[in-house]
Design an enzyme around this catalytic site. Structure first.
Site, PDB file in Angstrom:
ATOM      1  N   MET A 179       0.882  -1.243   0.003  1.00  8.40           N
ATOM      2  CA  MET A 179      -0.025  -0.146   0.178  1.00  8.40           C
ATOM      3  C   MET A 179       1.117   1.194   0.091  1.00  8.40           C
ATOM      4  O   MET A 179       0.447   2.272   0.516  1.00  8.40           O
ATOM      5  CB  MET A 179      -0.984  -0.202   1.162  1.00  8.40           C
ATOM      6  CG  MET A 179      -1.836  -1.077   1.032  1.00  8.40           C
ATOM      7  SD  MET A 179      -3.544  -0.700   1.882  1.00  8.40           S
ATOM      8  CE  MET A 179      -3.009  -0.602   3.405  1.00  8.40           C
ATOM      9  N   HIS A 214       9.242  -3.484   3.590  1.00 11.87           N
ATOM     10  CA  HIS A 214       8.690  -3.523   2.154  1.00 11.87           C
ATOM     11  C   HIS A 214      10.072  -4.087   1.121  1.00 11.87           C
ATOM     12  O   HIS A 214      10.070  -4.878   0.605  1.00 11.87           O
ATOM     13  CB  HIS A 214       8.180  -2.430   1.560  1.00 11.87           C
ATOM     14  CG  HIS A 214       6.958  -2.081   2.243  1.00 11.87           C
ATOM     15  ND1 HIS A 214       6.689  -0.993   3.086  1.00 11.87           N
ATOM     16  CD2 HIS A 214       5.639  -2.717   2.197  1.00 11.87           C
ATOM     17  CE1 HIS A 214       5.478  -0.786   3.508  1.00 11.87           C
ATOM     18  NE2 HIS A 214       4.921  -1.937   3.021  1.00 11.87           N
ATOM     19  N   LYS A 273       4.622 -10.461   9.706  1.00 11.44           N
ATOM     20  CA  LYS A 273       3.956  -9.632  10.557  1.00 11.44           C
ATOM     21  C   LYS A 273       2.410  -9.729  10.429  1.00 11.44           C
ATOM     22  O   LYS A 273       1.702  -9.650  11.566  1.00 11.44           O
ATOM     23  CB  LYS A 273       4.426  -8.126  10.507  1.00 11.44           C
ATOM     24  CG  LYS A 273       3.750  -7.051  11.545  1.00 11.44           C
ATOM     25  CD  LYS A 273       4.174  -5.544  11.121  1.00 11.44           C
ATOM     26  CE  LYS A 273       3.429  -5.072  10.180  1.00 11.44           C
ATOM     27  NZ  LYS A 273       2.328  -4.200  10.575  1.00 11.44           N
TER      28      LYS A 273
END
Length: 286
Positions: A35, A42, A154
């Site tokens: 996102m 990331h 996570k």
């Protein structure tokens, strides 16, 4: 191979064309859905994708379907320019950044839902969230047609839900789980950490420390998950700005609650620190 300029793609039809072209060349496509507002976690997924595939695609799309009416869709942090610069540095082959209207035209009416796995943990507090996640992820899979997709541990419940969808719908995509990436002090990296003031940031470490406390209690022989939960809660509330939403011990595969800890369990928790809702988890073995 010389790195050719990173493609920035906004149209679904163009993204499909690129993927088809790569497939015809025999390339293996590795995909990381995000996102945006990228951080170290990331980028760790992106590095893994580059290791595993010949072509790497990252999507950046803040998916309105997975936000509840009172959640932070409008405020969700965004910084496309910075994201693209980071991805270019990682030599990503294509970044897919569709507009909301491109993904959900006005007559959109089809949703994908994994039922049982989404009832507990975050699913209990965020009705419709996982339906939004599975719908958008399946759309992205259909558009990008990856061989491999990388997800972080996570978001453990999300990872299990995606795996279930893959299995149930017979998709030919290998799901690779990447261990949670943490800051030096143990806080799980998250785009929502940006919401924390410096005082709240100090309290945010309570999640990771509470998981370590659970691990210690289990290692010392405590088997009663209720007792451990109470200890963890007490510990978290010893930090200012904290409000526990849930602490659960569940089976790592089925996510069913576990009362007596006789085998490896997943301890998962969600805690508000100020206005930031943070989640974390740890696999604990007696």
């Amino acid at each position: 191979i010389r790195f050719i300029k990173m493609e920035i793609v906004k149209e679904i039809s163009k993204m499909k064309e690129i993927s088809k072209f790569w497939k015809r060349q025999g390339y293996k496509i590795a995909f990381v859905p995000t996102m945006g507002f990228l951080h170290g976690a990331h980028l760790a997924l992106v590095k893994k994708a580059k290791e595993l595939g010949d072509k790497t695609v990252v999507s950046i799309f803040v998916n309105p379907l997975q936000f509840g009416p009172k959640e932070d869709f409008r405020e969700y942090p965004r910084d496309l320019e910075r994201d693209l610069a980071l991805l270019e540095k990682e030599k990503v082959d294509a970044v897919f950044i569709p507009e909301t209207e491109e993904m959900y035209p006005p007559d959109f009416q089809t949703y994908v839902e994994v039922t049982k796995l989404t009832t507990g943990l975050c699913g209990a507090f965020r009705p419709g969230h996982f339906k939004g996640v599975t719908t958008v992820v399946l759309k992205l899979f259909n558009i990008i047609n990856p061989d491999i997709a990388i997800f972080g541990e996570k978001d453990y419940q999300q990872l299990q839900v995606i795996k279930q969808m893959i299995k149930d719908l017979n998709l030919d995509i290998e799901i690779v789980a990447h261990p949670t990436v943490r800051e030096k002090d143990g806080l799980a990296m998250s785009s929502r950490n940006i919401y924390l003031s410096s005082a709240e940031r100090e309290s945010a470490i309570s999640l990771y420390k509470a998981l370590l406390l659970a691990q210690k209690l289990v290692k010392e022989g405590e088997k009663d998950s209720q007792k451990i939960k109470e200890e963890m809660e007490k510990f978290i509330y010893s930090f200012p700005f904290t409000k526990v939403q849930y602490i659960e011990f569940v089976d790592p595969q089925t996510l069913d609650p576990i009362d007596k800890i006789n085998k490896p369990v997943l301890c998962a928790l969600a805690v508000y620190v100020g206005k930031a809702r943070l989640i974390d988890n740890m696999l604990i073995t007696p």
